[in-house]
Design a protein around this motif. Sequence first.
Motif, PDB file in Angstrom:
ATOM      1  N   PHE A  20      54.150  47.676  37.662  1.00  0.00           N
ATOM      2  CA  PHE A  20      54.438  48.974  38.277  1.00  0.00           C
ATOM      3  C   PHE A  20      55.903  49.383  38.106  1.00  0.00           C
ATOM      4  CE2 PHE A  20      50.789  47.210  40.536  1.00  0.00           C
ATOM      5  CZ  PHE A  20      49.879  48.220  40.306  1.00  0.00           C
ATOM      6  N   ASN A  21      56.723  48.440  37.692  1.00  0.00           N
ATOM      7  CA  ASN A  21      58.139  48.742  37.477  1.00  0.00           C
ATOM      8  C   ASN A  21      58.560  48.569  36.022  1.00  0.00           C
ATOM      9  OD1 ASN A  21      58.544  49.027  40.339  1.00  0.00           O
ATOM     10  ND2 ASN A  21      58.458  46.798  40.476  1.00  0.00           N
ATOM     11  N   ASN A  22      57.826  47.754  35.286  1.00  0.00           N
ATOM     12  CA  ASN A  22      58.219  47.432  33.922  1.00  0.00           C
ATOM     13  C   ASN A  22      57.966  48.609  32.990  1.00  0.00           C
ATOM     14  OD1 ASN A  22      57.854  46.075  31.122  1.00  0.00           O
ATOM     15  ND2 ASN A  22      58.799  44.506  32.406  1.00  0.00           N
ATOM     16  N   LYS A  23      58.837  48.742  31.992  1.00  0.00           N
ATOM     17  CA  LYS A  23      58.730  49.878  31.075  1.00  0.00           C
ATOM     18  C   LYS A  23      57.925  49.573  29.819  1.00  0.00           C
ATOM     19  CE  LYS A  23      61.378  51.978  33.946  1.00  0.00           C
ATOM     20  NZ  LYS A  23      60.757  52.853  34.955  1.00  0.00           N
ATOM     21  N   GLU A  24      57.492  48.335  29.650  1.00  0.00           N
ATOM     22  CA  GLU A  24      56.677  48.002  28.478  1.00  0.00           C
ATOM     23  C   GLU A  24      55.289  48.603  28.655  1.00  0.00           C
ATOM     24  OE1 GLU A  24      57.609  46.814  25.791  1.00  0.00           O
ATOM     25  OE2 GLU A  24      59.456  45.727  26.162  1.00  0.00           O
ATOM     26  N   THR A  25      54.930  49.535  27.804  1.00  0.00           N
ATOM     27  CA  THR A  25      53.668  50.252  27.986  1.00  0.00           C
ATOM     28  C   THR A  25      52.454  49.349  27.813  1.00  0.00           C
ATOM     29  OG1 THR A  25      53.721  50.900  25.655  1.00  0.00           O
ATOM     30  CG2 THR A  25      54.681  52.426  27.239  1.00  0.00           C
ATOM     31  N   TYR A  26      52.563  48.339  26.939  1.00  0.00           N
ATOM     32  CA  TYR A  26      51.381  47.494  26.700  1.00  0.00           C
ATOM     33  C   TYR A  26      51.043  46.613  27.899  1.00  0.00           C
ATOM     34  CZ  TYR A  26      54.704  43.724  25.540  1.00  0.00           C
ATOM     35  OH  TYR A  26      55.705  42.792  25.567  1.00  0.00           O
ATOM     36  N   HIS A  27      51.966  46.482  28.868  1.00  0.00           N
ATOM     37  CA  HIS A  27      51.651  45.680  30.064  1.00  0.00           C
ATOM     38  C   HIS A  27      50.510  46.309  30.867  1.00  0.00           C
ATOM     39  CE1 HIS A  27      55.724  43.366  30.288  1.00  0.00           C
ATOM     40  NE2 HIS A  27      54.885  42.882  29.401  1.00  0.00           N
ATOM     41  N   ILE A  28      50.421  47.640  30.821  1.00  0.00           N
ATOM     42  CA  ILE A  28      49.308  48.303  31.516  1.00  0.00           C
ATOM     43  C   ILE A  28      47.986  47.883  30.885  1.00  0.00           C
ATOM     44  CG2 ILE A  28      48.244  50.535  32.043  1.00  0.00           C
ATOM     45  CD1 ILE A  28      51.051  51.746  32.093  1.00  0.00           C
ATOM     46  N   ASP A  29      47.955  47.880  29.558  1.00  0.00           N
ATOM     47  CA  ASP A  29      46.732  47.466  28.852  1.00  0.00           C
ATOM     48  C   ASP A  29      46.404  46.002  29.150  1.00  0.00           C
ATOM     49  OD1 ASP A  29      46.435  49.984  27.252  1.00  0.00           O
ATOM     50  OD2 ASP A  29      48.358  49.326  26.467  1.00  0.00           O
ATOM     51  N   GLN A  30      47.442  45.154  29.136  1.00  0.00           N
ATOM     52  CA  GLN A  30      47.221  43.739  29.448  1.00  0.00           C
ATOM     53  C   GLN A  30      46.679  43.560  30.863  1.00  0.00           C
ATOM     54  OE1 GLN A  30      51.102  41.902  28.692  1.00  0.00           O
ATOM     55  NE2 GLN A  30      50.112  40.642  27.127  1.00  0.00           N
ATOM     56  N   PHE A  31      47.237  44.307  31.786  1.00  0.00           N
ATOM     57  CA  PHE A  31      46.830  44.218  33.187  1.00  0.00           C
ATOM     58  C   PHE A  31      45.339  44.538  33.331  1.00  0.00           C
ATOM     59  CE2 PHE A  31      46.094  46.480  37.197  1.00  0.00           C
ATOM     60  CZ  PHE A  31      46.529  45.544  38.124  1.00  0.00           C
ATOM     61  N   LEU A  32      44.901  45.644  32.711  1.00  0.00           N
ATOM     62  CA  LEU A  32      43.498  46.048  32.824  1.00  0.00           C
ATOM     63  C   LEU A  32      42.576  45.045  32.134  1.00  0.00           C
ATOM     64  CD1 LEU A  32      43.983  49.851  32.087  1.00  0.00           C
ATOM     65  CD2 LEU A  32      43.468  48.823  34.306  1.00  0.00           C
ATOM     66  N   ALA A  33      42.992  44.583  30.949  1.00  0.00           N
ATOM     67  CA  ALA A  33      42.153  43.651  30.196  1.00  0.00           C
ATOM     68  C   ALA A  33      42.003  42.320  30.931  1.00  0.00           C
ATOM     69  CB  ALA A  33      42.753  43.414  28.808  1.00  0.00           C
ATOM     70  N   THR A  34      43.104  41.833  31.504  1.00  0.00           N
ATOM     71  CA  THR A  34      43.059  40.553  32.218  1.00  0.00           C
ATOM     72  C   THR A  34      42.222  40.668  33.485  1.00  0.00           C
ATOM     73  OG1 THR A  34      45.304  40.153  31.393  1.00  0.00           O
ATOM     74  CG2 THR A  34      44.476  38.668  33.091  1.00  0.00           C
ATOM     75  N   LEU A  35      42.344  41.805  34.158  1.00  0.00           N
ATOM     76  CA  LEU A  35      41.549  42.018  35.368  1.00  0.00           C
ATOM     77  C   LEU A  35      40.057  42.009  35.036  1.00  0.00           C
ATOM     78  CD1 LEU A  35      41.958  42.525  38.386  1.00  0.00           C
ATOM     79  CD2 LEU A  35      41.897  44.967  37.914  1.00  0.00           C
ATOM     80  N   MET A  36      39.704  42.625  33.910  1.00  0.00           N
ATOM     81  CA  MET A  36      38.286  42.607  33.483  1.00  0.00           C
ATOM     82  C   MET A  36      37.824  41.173  33.254  1.00  0.00           C
ATOM     83  SD  MET A  36      36.570  45.576  32.967  1.00  0.00           S
ATOM     84  CE  MET A  36      35.583  45.459  31.489  1.00  0.00           C
TER      85      MET A  36
END
Length: 843
Positions: free
Chosen positions: A395-411
């Motif tokens: 929620f604070n990091n500027k790396e855009t791919y972290h959002i994708d990683q977050f969703l994929a890992t949650l799945m």
Amino acid sequence: MLIEEGFKAIYLNYKIKEIVPFLKKLTPKDKKEIAALLKKFINKEWGHNSISVLAALACCKTKNEYEKVSPGYYSMPIALIDELLESYVPEWLGESYSFLREVGYLKMLEWEQKGYLTVNDEIGASLLTSSLSEDELSIYPVTLESHIWLLFEYESSVTERYGDRNWKDLLKNLVEQNKIDRNRVLKSALQAIHFNFSKEYNAWYLELFAYLEPTDKEILRLQEELFLVFHSTQQSLFSGILKILNPVITEKDFKTEAFLDAVEPLLTLSTKNILNGVLLALEKIAKSNEEFREKIGVLLMPVFLNKDKTIQTKGAKIIAKYGNPESYIIKEELKYYKENFLSDTHTLLGQFLIDEEKPEHQEGQNFVSGLWYEPQPIASVETIEDFIFLASRVFNNKETYHIDQFLATLMRLNHELEDDHFNKLEPAFKAAYKLKGTSGLRHLLATFFINYGLLKQKKASDILLEARLEFPRLENWGEKRTPLIFKAYQQFFLDIFESLKEGKKFPLLSVPDHTPCWISAFTLIDKIKIYQDQHEQPIAFDLQMAVLRVKKENLKQAEQYAKELLNAEYFNFLKPVFNPDYFTDRYENAYLEGDFDWKLSSRKVYKWNNTEEIPQLLVSIENRKEIPEDSTLLDYLFNSYHGVYHDDLTCILYTAPYFSGSVFAKKYNETLSNAVYQYDIKGNIKFLDAWMKLNLPFQPIHYVFLSAGLLNKDRTFSGMAFEVLINRAFSKDFDARELGMLIGENINFELAPVKRLTDGLAGCINLSSRHNQLFEKLLISTLTAIEKPVFNLKKILELYYELLNLNQSEADEAIADKLQDWERENNLKKIIHQIKTHERKTL
């Protein structure tokens, strides 16, 4: 209580004659009561009058207490204050500038002589400058004997004008009437500059020195004090000092050695008027004093790091005229600066150069061009502990791919998360909660995560219960003016949320495997194979984003691999990857190729009561407010019409990296389309850097954006744009002529001044011979687009002439007619004549 009632009776009935006798009788305890009364009522129920002023003066124990209840603007009852001070003087009286300012300097002196108070020098200086006329300066001898000199030691209002009165005139008149010592004023003015006052004060003291019109003898007497000013951090003073010193530079008593040592650091500056002043002084010394010529020649070397032609030429002419061509010291020094010589400098100093080689074959500073950014593999998040760590950063990091990683890992880990893990996710929920009241993609992600926590945690934590009141349900996220691309992301998140509720465990297809956003075709094929094996359909926007992020490398091998692994139905998902014409029939070419029309126009702006028209260049792009529900991800992207902040802009850019044209067009229109109103410069810097990391071919819209960056008044943005130009100069897809044409249109239409371009290019010349050739092409195209002699056109022509010499090329025929027309302009005759002379030499 009797004291309080007595004071109220005097105040409310305005018994002015009774107040001083009343105050004289008060005990310390009584005064405390009156002070409390004033604090309670003054400025609330009661207004100020002479009685309240006197009461505050008599009853407040400290300066701060008095200043809190004092009016600060009320006319002082001076006669009554005099009467009060005969029997009682507050200890703090001499410390309160706000009180003394109201009574004035002369009254302060009167009280000081009576022994009522003692005023420190800083307050004395401020009182002196704020209230006196010229006649009043002579009333008390101490004013001219002592206090007047405090004006040079403390900041005051000496720089301000009061009607016709100003302190420069007052001091000059006092000097002319011999009431104060002239030499002391001159010396004090120079010494004041070293007291670390503000820029405004230092400029005023120097102006005062010049206003007194010092004689040559006075300047010589104070020359060392003048030299010291060159050590100041305020460079704006230097030109004034040089102007003052100029008349005495060749005098017998002038300390030339000390002057040369003092001005040596100035030659490294870039400010043109300072350099011109120093060069003028050095030339005068060299002309009249032979013993300093070699030292001056060495001192001048830093000017050859300056890319301004006139500065270099002036420095070179001084060495050529007064330097000894046999001087070993000058020859050796010149060797270290030769690579920075402009063509005229090279010609002027030819006789001083050792083992001269033709400069046109030199490669400058061994310039090496490489990729702007090297993609790096992205490691997947494997464990719950790693996911918890990622969740607190996303929620604070500027790396855009972290959002994708977050969703994929949650799945992938959805089934394994238990209550204990949710307790450990508390910092992540708190980070998400902090985004309440914001907007954009991270707020959408926070909404998603909070809704997920409320769904999964058996007993919702306090932070989740609080967040439930601040965040909407995921399906209700967004507003009427939410950009369409965010609505697509919302649907994407909703589909993932439903999959989590149903307990599905499939890999997200759109997760990058290489920075900044790339997906390998082989990785995507392997993931689709998992869906095929379980007879499941991918999430629509997940699949669409995935194929848009596939890097176009080794596609033939990948296609063969897909045919081997996938049946016809699942292979069809990859048609956009393997068919280069897949999108051609579905979308307008302007959106696919970034080839939008643009037009020059004007825009009305309102300033006070006037209307002003300013020029602007707008890209023609359609903005839809609504699209059908079954639209594709690209439909949402191409039709988003509202602005977004730069962090979200990078995410959007990385959604479909090959189709960035519409994103660039809208960002340009919103923030860069005219020179007067330019917004989100930091965002544009990040956006340009994000795009360069993709290392993709330039499209026409990118040249529009880059030209605005090159000409931007923000130095950081302009500097990055020139870095882009240097980096991409030799790419096969880079068209210097198209960029030059846009720069010329901007300048011709007065969207940006010439100086932005010439300052930037001057710093890039001689990076390499290939760069010089590219810059020549750029300027030819720029000059072709300029239709009239714009302000500072001479600077472009000087740069063009320099590049012609460096590249040993002929003037381009495309601008021959323009040069012929422009030669009629007086300020352009000389440079155009030089260009034509060069052309004849090359024939």
